[in-house]
Design an enzyme around this catalytic site. Structure first.
Site, PDB file in Angstrom:
ATOM      1  N   ASP A  28      71.701 -23.662 -23.261  1.00  0.00           N
ATOM      2  CA  ASP A  28      72.552 -24.427 -22.352  1.00  0.00           C
ATOM      3  C   ASP A  28      73.995 -23.954 -22.345  1.00  0.00           C
ATOM      4  O   ASP A  28      74.877 -24.628 -21.807  1.00  0.00           O
ATOM      5  CB  ASP A  28      72.512 -25.912 -22.722  1.00  0.00           C
ATOM      6  CG  ASP A  28      73.174 -26.187 -24.074  1.00  0.00           C
ATOM      7  OD1 ASP A  28      73.379 -25.225 -24.856  1.00  0.00           O
ATOM      8  OD2 ASP A  28      73.486 -27.361 -24.351  1.00  0.00           O
TER       9      ASP A  28
ATOM     10  N   ASN B 158      78.274 -18.705 -37.065  1.00  0.00           N
ATOM     11  CA  ASN B 158      78.838 -18.064 -35.872  1.00  0.00           C
ATOM     12  C   ASN B 158      80.230 -17.487 -36.058  1.00  0.00           C
ATOM     13  O   ASN B 158      80.597 -16.503 -35.412  1.00  0.00           O
ATOM     14  CB  ASN B 158      78.892 -19.074 -34.715  1.00  0.00           C
ATOM     15  CG  ASN B 158      77.527 -19.528 -34.265  1.00  0.00           C
ATOM     16  OD1 ASN B 158      76.544 -18.827 -34.429  1.00  0.00           O
ATOM     17  ND2 ASN B 158      77.451 -20.728 -33.704  1.00  0.00           N
TER      18      ASN B 158
ATOM     19  N   HIS C 296      71.793 -17.531 -30.665  1.00  0.00           N
ATOM     20  CA  HIS C 296      72.517 -18.599 -31.347  1.00  0.00           C
ATOM     21  C   HIS C 296      72.814 -19.766 -30.420  1.00  0.00           C
ATOM     22  O   HIS C 296      73.055 -20.879 -30.894  1.00  0.00           O
ATOM     23  CB  HIS C 296      73.794 -18.038 -31.972  1.00  0.00           C
ATOM     24  CG  HIS C 296      73.560 -17.318 -33.257  1.00  0.00           C
ATOM     25  ND1 HIS C 296      74.354 -17.484 -34.369  1.00  0.00           N
ATOM     26  CD2 HIS C 296      72.596 -16.416 -33.619  1.00  0.00           C
ATOM     27  CE1 HIS C 296      73.887 -16.738 -35.353  1.00  0.00           C
ATOM     28  NE2 HIS C 296      72.828 -16.068 -34.918  1.00  0.00           N
TER      29      HIS C 296
ATOM     30  N   ARG D 242      72.616 -11.522 -29.572  1.00  0.00           N
ATOM     31  CA  ARG D 242      72.796 -12.499 -30.660  1.00  0.00           C
ATOM     32  C   ARG D 242      73.415 -13.778 -30.125  1.00  0.00           C
ATOM     33  O   ARG D 242      73.042 -14.893 -30.540  1.00  0.00           O
ATOM     34  CB  ARG D 242      73.683 -11.883 -31.744  1.00  0.00           C
ATOM     35  CG  ARG D 242      73.934 -12.786 -32.944  1.00  0.00           C
ATOM     36  CD  ARG D 242      74.770 -12.043 -33.985  1.00  0.00           C
ATOM     37  NE  ARG D 242      75.130 -12.865 -35.117  1.00  0.00           N
ATOM     38  CZ  ARG D 242      74.344 -13.103 -36.164  1.00  0.00           C
ATOM     39  NH1 ARG D 242      73.140 -12.587 -36.202  1.00  0.00           N
ATOM     40  NH2 ARG D 242      74.753 -13.857 -37.162  1.00  0.00           N
TER      41      ARG D 242
ATOM     42  N   HIS E 108      66.876  -7.302 -34.548  1.00  0.00           N
ATOM     43  CA  HIS E 108      67.686  -6.648 -35.568  1.00  0.00           C
ATOM     44  C   HIS E 108      67.449  -5.147 -35.614  1.00  0.00           C
ATOM     45  O   HIS E 108      67.949  -4.481 -36.523  1.00  0.00           O
ATOM     46  CB  HIS E 108      67.423  -7.281 -36.933  1.00  0.00           C
ATOM     47  CG  HIS E 108      68.079  -8.617 -37.107  1.00  0.00           C
ATOM     48  ND1 HIS E 108      67.906  -9.417 -38.218  1.00  0.00           N
ATOM     49  CD2 HIS E 108      68.927  -9.305 -36.291  1.00  0.00           C
ATOM     50  CE1 HIS E 108      68.602 -10.526 -38.074  1.00  0.00           C
ATOM     51  NE2 HIS E 108      69.221 -10.486 -36.903  1.00  0.00           N
TER      52      HIS E 108
END
Length: 327
Positions: A77, A97, A69, A65, A196
């Site tokens: 990056d 987050n 994200h 995850r 998921h």
């Protein structure tokens, strides 16, 4: 039973997308990027992830995850790893987050071992890409060749994290639009959503789906069980209560998620939208993956390489010495 033809077709998709991903960044990413400068890198990352998953199986899903994200904001990056500063709010505390992304300390630990072996050589972004691959594989999922040579970003973007990451109530048209903005198509969306098949979600993210589902329906008995067991009504507390995203084997990376979609037994409305939502643009893919785990594994691996090509390369960015701050 998986047919040889379906496995061959899946492998062919992987090969095509692998080639496309490399071309997309002008050939600057390559599997052997660190062969001369840090040949022990894959073993160092694998060892760190194996230790983390052995300690807590859920950490495999968390690191995966973390990679997603990161890639959906400034590209892959490692900007998500940057701590807040007085002048720059980081991505860690963005809405999508703050209460759901974890695993930062695992990457910190791996980075420390890599720095001890190959100082100022390997980017945090490449470590995270390798760690995500190993996380999937250690949970029983596929492996793939990670293209390397990413550079670390110097800026986090909390605003983009709030805007770009799909919310748990996203509709299928919204999901498709968000993925297309990253160069990812409906097949990529569906395959990548299969992440998921592992991990857990907080009641606050799935309460609306189990209490007042609109658009994408939910199995009534499944919803009732969640209301009784894990997710009280709004105002009744329990926002942080956890439930597995996939009901059959939540610690195993397999195609059970797609079987749950067909049965309408998933936590998030944004997941259920892939089957029966928004005109059915992804219904056939969901059925195919539910029936053929090898096809899902092949397409997931290909989509991970494709998403991972959203990278800074060459002289852009830097190689951070500490993943939490710029040099």
């Amino acid at each position: 039973m998986t047919s040889r033809a379906s496995v061959t077709a899946g492998a062919r998709v992987v090969a095509v997308v692998l080639a496309a991903a490399v071309v997309a960044v002008g050939g600057q990413l390559m599997p052997g990027f660190y062969d001369a400068t840090c040949p022990g890198l894959p073993s160092l990352v694998r060892r760190g992830m194996a230790q983390a998953v052995q300690k807590e199986a859920r950490m495999g899903a968390s690191v995966l995850r973390l990679f997603f994200h990161d890639c959906f904001v400034n590209g892959c990056d490692a900007s998500i790893l940057l701590d807040d500063t007085a002048n720059s709010p980081g991505e860690k505390n963005a809405g999508p987050n703050a209460n759901s992304v974890r695993g930062y300390e695992v990457i910190d630990d791996i980075k420390a071992h890599v720095e001890a072996s190959c100082k100022a050589t390997v980017s945090c972004a490449d470590i995270l890409a390798l760690a995500a691959r190993d996380a999937v594989n250690l949970l029983g999922g596929p492996s793939w060749t990670v293209q390397l040579g990413r550079r670390d970003g110097r800026d986090a973007n909390q605003y983009a994290a709030n805007q770009n990451l799909p919310p748990p109530d996203a509709t299928l048209p919204d999901l498709l639009a968000r993925f297309r903005s990253k160069g990812l198509d409906a097949r990529d969306l569906t395959a990548l959503s299969g992440a998921h098949t592992v991990g857990w979600a907080r009641c606050a993210t799935f309460r609306a789906h189990v209490y007042n589902s609109s658009g994408a329906a939910i199995d009534a008995a499944f919803a009732a069980g969640l209301r009784a067991r894990a997710c009280p009504p709004a105002g009744g507390g329990g926002d942080g209560n956890l439930a597995p995203l996939e009901q059959r084997a939540p610690a195993a990376f397999d195609n059970g998620y797609f079987k749950d979609l067909v049965a309408r037994r998933v936590l998030l409305r944004s997941d259920q939208e892939l089957y029966g939502g928004g005109g059915g643009a992804t219904d056939a893919l969901v059925r195919a993956y539910a029936a053929d785990g090898a096809a899902f594994a092949a397409d997931f691996a290909a989509a991970m390489v494709k998403m991972g090509s959203l990278a800074l390369t060459g002289n852009s960015g830097e190689v951070r010495l500490n993943c939490r701050r710029v040099n």
